[in-house]
Design a protein around this motif. Structure first.
Motif, PDB file in Angstrom:
ATOM      1  N   PHE A 127      32.798  42.800 123.420  1.00 42.85           N
ATOM      2  CA  PHE A 127      33.750  42.210 124.365  1.00 42.85           C
ATOM      3  C   PHE A 127      33.254  40.858 124.853  1.00 42.85           C
ATOM      4  O   PHE A 127      34.027  39.889 124.934  1.00 42.85           O
ATOM      5  CB  PHE A 127      33.952  43.155 125.553  1.00 42.85           C
ATOM      6  N   ASN A 128      31.968  40.776 125.195  1.00 45.60           N
ATOM      7  CA  ASN A 128      31.407  39.510 125.682  1.00 45.60           C
ATOM      8  C   ASN A 128      31.408  38.449 124.595  1.00 45.60           C
ATOM      9  O   ASN A 128      31.673  37.270 124.865  1.00 45.60           O
ATOM     10  CB  ASN A 128      29.987  39.731 126.193  1.00 45.60           C
ATOM     11  N   ILE A 129      31.117  38.851 123.359  1.00 49.21           N
ATOM     12  CA  ILE A 129      31.129  37.879 122.259  1.00 49.21           C
ATOM     13  C   ILE A 129      32.539  37.340 122.035  1.00 49.21           C
ATOM     14  O   ILE A 129      32.744  36.127 121.865  1.00 49.21           O
ATOM     15  CB  ILE A 129      30.590  38.532 120.966  1.00 49.21           C
ATOM     16  N   MET A 130      33.535  38.240 122.048  1.00 47.18           N
ATOM     17  CA  MET A 130      34.916  37.825 121.779  1.00 47.18           C
ATOM     18  C   MET A 130      35.454  36.893 122.853  1.00 47.18           C
ATOM     19  O   MET A 130      36.097  35.888 122.544  1.00 47.18           O
ATOM     20  CB  MET A 130      35.814  39.061 121.643  1.00 47.18           C
ATOM     21  N   TRP A 131      35.195  37.218 124.126  1.00 42.09           N
ATOM     22  CA  TRP A 131      35.855  36.496 125.206  1.00 42.09           C
ATOM     23  C   TRP A 131      35.006  35.411 125.868  1.00 42.09           C
ATOM     24  O   TRP A 131      35.553  34.486 126.453  1.00 42.09           O
ATOM     25  CB  TRP A 131      36.352  37.480 126.269  1.00 42.09           C
ATOM     26  N   LYS A 132      33.694  35.522 125.765  1.00 44.63           N
ATOM     27  CA  LYS A 132      32.845  34.514 126.392  1.00 44.63           C
ATOM     28  C   LYS A 132      32.309  33.481 125.405  1.00 44.63           C
ATOM     29  O   LYS A 132      31.914  32.389 125.816  1.00 44.63           O
ATOM     30  CB  LYS A 132      31.669  35.190 127.106  1.00 44.63           C
ATOM     31  N   GLN A 133      32.290  33.821 124.119  1.00 45.38           N
ATOM     32  CA  GLN A 133      31.756  32.886 123.144  1.00 45.38           C
ATOM     33  C   GLN A 133      32.805  32.406 122.141  1.00 45.38           C
ATOM     34  O   GLN A 133      32.891  31.215 121.857  1.00 45.38           O
ATOM     35  CB  GLN A 133      30.582  33.541 122.397  1.00 45.38           C
ATOM     36  N   ILE A 134      33.604  33.338 121.623  1.00 40.63           N
ATOM     37  CA  ILE A 134      34.598  32.945 120.620  1.00 40.63           C
ATOM     38  C   ILE A 134      35.849  32.349 121.263  1.00 40.63           C
ATOM     39  O   ILE A 134      36.324  31.285 120.846  1.00 40.63           O
ATOM     40  CB  ILE A 134      34.972  34.154 119.735  1.00 40.63           C
ATOM     41  N   PHE A 135      36.381  33.018 122.273  1.00 42.76           N
ATOM     42  CA  PHE A 135      37.640  32.566 122.874  1.00 42.76           C
ATOM     43  C   PHE A 135      37.603  31.122 123.350  1.00 42.76           C
ATOM     44  O   PHE A 135      38.555  30.369 123.080  1.00 42.76           O
ATOM     45  CB  PHE A 135      38.037  33.498 124.023  1.00 42.76           C
ATOM     46  N   PRO A 136      36.554  30.650 124.076  1.00 42.73           N
ATOM     47  CA  PRO A 136      36.554  29.243 124.508  1.00 42.73           C
ATOM     48  C   PRO A 136      36.633  28.246 123.366  1.00 42.73           C
ATOM     49  O   PRO A 136      37.030  27.095 123.578  1.00 42.73           O
ATOM     50  CB  PRO A 136      35.214  29.115 125.258  1.00 42.73           C
ATOM     51  N   ASN A 137      36.274  28.667 122.156  1.00 43.76           N
ATOM     52  CA  ASN A 137      36.288  27.762 121.005  1.00 43.76           C
ATOM     53  C   ASN A 137      37.609  27.760 120.243  1.00 43.76           C
ATOM     54  O   ASN A 137      37.745  27.012 119.258  1.00 43.76           O
ATOM     55  CB  ASN A 137      35.153  28.133 120.048  1.00 43.76           C
ATOM     56  N   ILE A 138      38.568  28.585 120.667  1.00 45.15           N
ATOM     57  CA  ILE A 138      39.865  28.612 119.967  1.00 45.15           C
ATOM     58  C   ILE A 138      41.024  28.305 120.919  1.00 45.15           C
ATOM     59  O   ILE A 138      42.176  28.544 120.583  1.00 45.15           O
ATOM     60  CB  ILE A 138      40.100  29.975 119.286  1.00 45.15           C
ATOM     61  N   THR A 139      40.712  27.789 122.108  1.00 45.15           N
ATOM     62  CA  THR A 139      41.764  27.553 123.098  1.00 45.15           C
ATOM     63  C   THR A 139      42.692  26.402 122.720  1.00 45.15           C
ATOM     64  O   THR A 139      43.882  26.431 123.049  1.00 45.15           O
ATOM     65  CB  THR A 139      41.161  27.274 124.484  1.00 45.15           C
TER      66      THR A 139
ATOM     67  N   ALA B 104      45.142  32.994 116.477  1.00 41.74           N
ATOM     68  CA  ALA B 104      43.879  33.481 117.032  1.00 41.74           C
ATOM     69  C   ALA B 104      43.040  34.146 115.958  1.00 41.74           C
ATOM     70  O   ALA B 104      41.836  33.889 115.828  1.00 41.74           O
ATOM     71  CB  ALA B 104      44.147  34.450 118.186  1.00 41.74           C
ATOM     72  N   ARG B 105      43.645  34.994 115.168  1.00 45.89           N
ATOM     73  CA  ARG B 105      42.920  35.722 114.124  1.00 45.89           C
ATOM     74  C   ARG B 105      42.308  34.775 113.110  1.00 45.89           C
ATOM     75  O   ARG B 105      41.141  34.915 112.725  1.00 45.89           O
ATOM     76  CB  ARG B 105      43.881  36.704 113.450  1.00 45.89           C
ATOM     77  N   ASN B 106      43.065  33.782 112.637  1.00 48.61           N
ATOM     78  CA  ASN B 106      42.554  32.863 111.627  1.00 48.61           C
ATOM     79  C   ASN B 106      41.379  32.044 112.152  1.00 48.61           C
ATOM     80  O   ASN B 106      40.410  31.772 111.422  1.00 48.61           O
ATOM     81  CB  ASN B 106      43.670  31.936 111.151  1.00 48.61           C
ATOM     82  N   ASN B 107      41.435  31.629 113.420  1.00 51.85           N
ATOM     83  CA  ASN B 107      40.340  30.845 113.991  1.00 51.85           C
ATOM     84  C   ASN B 107      39.112  31.698 114.250  1.00 51.85           C
ATOM     85  O   ASN B 107      37.975  31.248 114.070  1.00 51.85           O
ATOM     86  CB  ASN B 107      40.795  30.177 115.290  1.00 51.85           C
ATOM     87  N   VAL B 108      39.326  32.938 114.666  1.00 53.24           N
ATOM     88  CA  VAL B 108      38.206  33.843 114.905  1.00 53.24           C
ATOM     89  C   VAL B 108      37.487  34.150 113.593  1.00 53.24           C
ATOM     90  O   VAL B 108      36.248  34.246 113.556  1.00 53.24           O
ATOM     91  CB  VAL B 108      38.684  35.152 115.573  1.00 53.24           C
ATOM     92  N   MET B 109      38.233  34.299 112.513  1.00 56.31           N
ATOM     93  CA  MET B 109      37.633  34.592 111.207  1.00 56.31           C
ATOM     94  C   MET B 109      36.620  33.515 110.806  1.00 56.31           C
ATOM     95  O   MET B 109      35.626  33.791 110.117  1.00 56.31           O
ATOM     96  CB  MET B 109      38.720  34.693 110.137  1.00 56.31           C
ATOM     97  N   VAL B 110      36.852  32.283 111.245  1.00 54.43           N
ATOM     98  CA  VAL B 110      35.943  31.183 110.932  1.00 54.43           C
ATOM     99  C   VAL B 110      34.754  31.162 111.890  1.00 54.43           C
ATOM    100  O   VAL B 110      33.594  31.062 111.472  1.00 54.43           O
ATOM    101  CB  VAL B 110      36.693  29.830 110.981  1.00 54.43           C
TER     102      VAL B 110
END
Length: 283
Positions: free
Chosen positions: A187-199, A163-169
């Motif tokens: 919180f909204n950026i992490m879970w609504k925008q970043i999280f769907p892109n690293i699933t 998760a950390r490596n993908n979020v860094m990108v």
């Protein structure tokens, strides 16, 4: 991703098809084990101890034979699958949630938070599972919750790193930077925008973790650090009968083969999901 393309990839991946069939079969067995089991798995009858597969006593057939206490191996194998699969599911869900949350937080915040979490992953990776199990059992005792705790502490680090490596990108991409400029909450950026892109990598990691967690559970139960008697599990079944392997090999072969099929099924499913969801990573 288009559903038709996804279904076509699923059909064309032999690992996904075979692994999916094995996993569905195991889940069915685990869910209905109490009704499928032909006999009570805990009934002791020393008069029929160590009988070979196919043995019949008073009209009751013991299809996989009996163990050192005269208990039906098939029934214990089926009921034991429920405990192993249930613990693996709970532990995998727990490590996925904990590891992903910490990894996203570390990757997005960076700095001292990232350093603390990453150093924690290195520490937990350096501690052998057996040593960790002995310490936790010595402090808290042997129980299913403590067994799950051992596997969570031992396995969350993999999810955190992915998760950390993908979020860094992803956190440096334009849509994330635009959200920051517009004043969106972290919180909204992490879970609504970043999280769907690293699933995708997390799903692949989770499916592969099932097999390794089942193996860890069986290893700890083999050492009597996990599921305790009289409740059967594949690990303690092997441990109970290991001394009878030369005279009654079926008592160990049956749970060993079940364990092998479970690990193989989940590993194949994990490889299949990698091919389906991320074909660029195909070996």
């Amino acid at each position: 991703m288009d559903k038709k393309i996804l279904l076509r990839r699923m059909r064309r991946s032999p690992q996904f098809v075979v692994g999916g069939i094995l996993v569905v079969f195991l889940l069915f067995i685990a869910l209905f084990a109490k009704w499928i089991a032909p006999n009570d798995p805990n009934v002791v009858n020393t008069m029929i101890r160590l009988k070979p597969p196919g043995f019949v006593d008073n009209g009751v057939t013991y299809y996989l034979g009996t163990d050192q206490q005269g208990r039906d191996i098939l029934s214990r194998l089926l009921v034991g699958s429920s405990a192993s699969i249930f613990i693996s599911i709970v532990a995998t869900v727990a490590v996925t949630i904990i590891g992903t949350s910490l990894g996203i937080w570390a990757g997005y915040k960076g700095g001292i938070i990232d350093n603390i979490i990453m150093r924690a992953t290195e520490v937990t990776m350096a501690v052998p599972t057996l040593t960790l199990g002995i310490v936790i059992v010595a402090v808290f005792g042997a129980s299913i919750p403590n067994l799950i705790l051992i596997m969570v502490v031992n396995s969350w680090n993999g999810f955190a790193r992915i998760a950390r490596n993908n979020v860094m990108v992803i956190k440096n991409r334009e849509f994330v930077q635009a959200s920051k400029v517009l004043g969106a909450k972290s919180f909204n950026i992490m879970w609504k925008q970043i999280f769907p892109n690293i699933t995708t990598p997390l799903i692949i990691q989770a499916s592969g973790s099932f097999g390794s967690i089942i193996l860890v559970e069986s290893s700890l139960s083999y050492l009597y650090l996990g599921i305790q008697a009289p409740q059967p599990s594949w690990g303690n079944m092997i441990a109970d009968c290991r001394n009878f392997l030369p005279v009654a090999p079926w008592t160990v072969i049956a749970p060993g083969v079940a364990l092998m099929i479970a690990v193989l099924g989940f590993n194949l499913l994990g490889d299949g999901l990698r091919d389906v969801l991320d074909p660029k990573q195909r070996r």
